[in-house]
Design a protein around this motif. Structure first.
Motif: not given
Length: 131
Positions: A28-56
């Motif tokens: 679960c990794i990502t990048t962002g252009k500034d602090f706020s964008d990076t928080i949004d991006m990593i939260t989104d990446a973690a959400s995708i990771w966890l949704v996939d894990a919950e299902e499979d």
């Protein structure tokens, strides 16, 4: 489900943004252009990771590690992120799926007379049960 994990944000050497990862969620990794964008991006990446894990692979969902036990570079920022997979699913999967349900005739008639939307009531009830 709601989760809270620590994300590690590391500033890019050229100052162009941040690299981020969640150590408890492998890959679960990502990048962002500034602090706020990076928080949004990593939260989104973690959400995708966890949704996939919950299902499979629910067994792959590790409990969060305490921040004091997370190794990180000196220039890194450790921050908590909150993930709500039910809210994430609702935001990304807005398809309507038809389900047949059986109700006693008197209940269906009374609901119709009172203008109650049975689909909406069912959705609200399921959201409460799933939360």
């Amino acid at each position: 489900m709601k989760y809270i994990y620590t994300a590690i944000l590391i500033p890019e050497e050229d100052g162009s943004g941040f690299f981020a990862r969640v150590p408890d969620l492998p890959g679960c990794i990502t990048t962002g252009k500034d602090f706020s964008d990076t928080i949004d991006m990593i939260t989104d990446a973690a959400s995708i990771w966890l949704v996939d894990a919950e299902e499979d692979h629910p067994e792959d969902i590790a409990p969060p590690t305490q921040q004091c036990n997370i190794e990180h570079p000196d220039n890194a920022v450790l921050t908590l992120i909150q993930i709500d997979t039910l809210a994430y699913r609702a935001a990304i999967d807005t398809r309507a799926v038809r389900k047949n349900v059986s109700l006693p005739a008197w209940m269906a008639n009374l609901a119709d007379k009172r203008g109650i939307n049975c689909s909406q009531v069912l959705q609200e009830g399921l959201m409460q049960k799933l939360a």
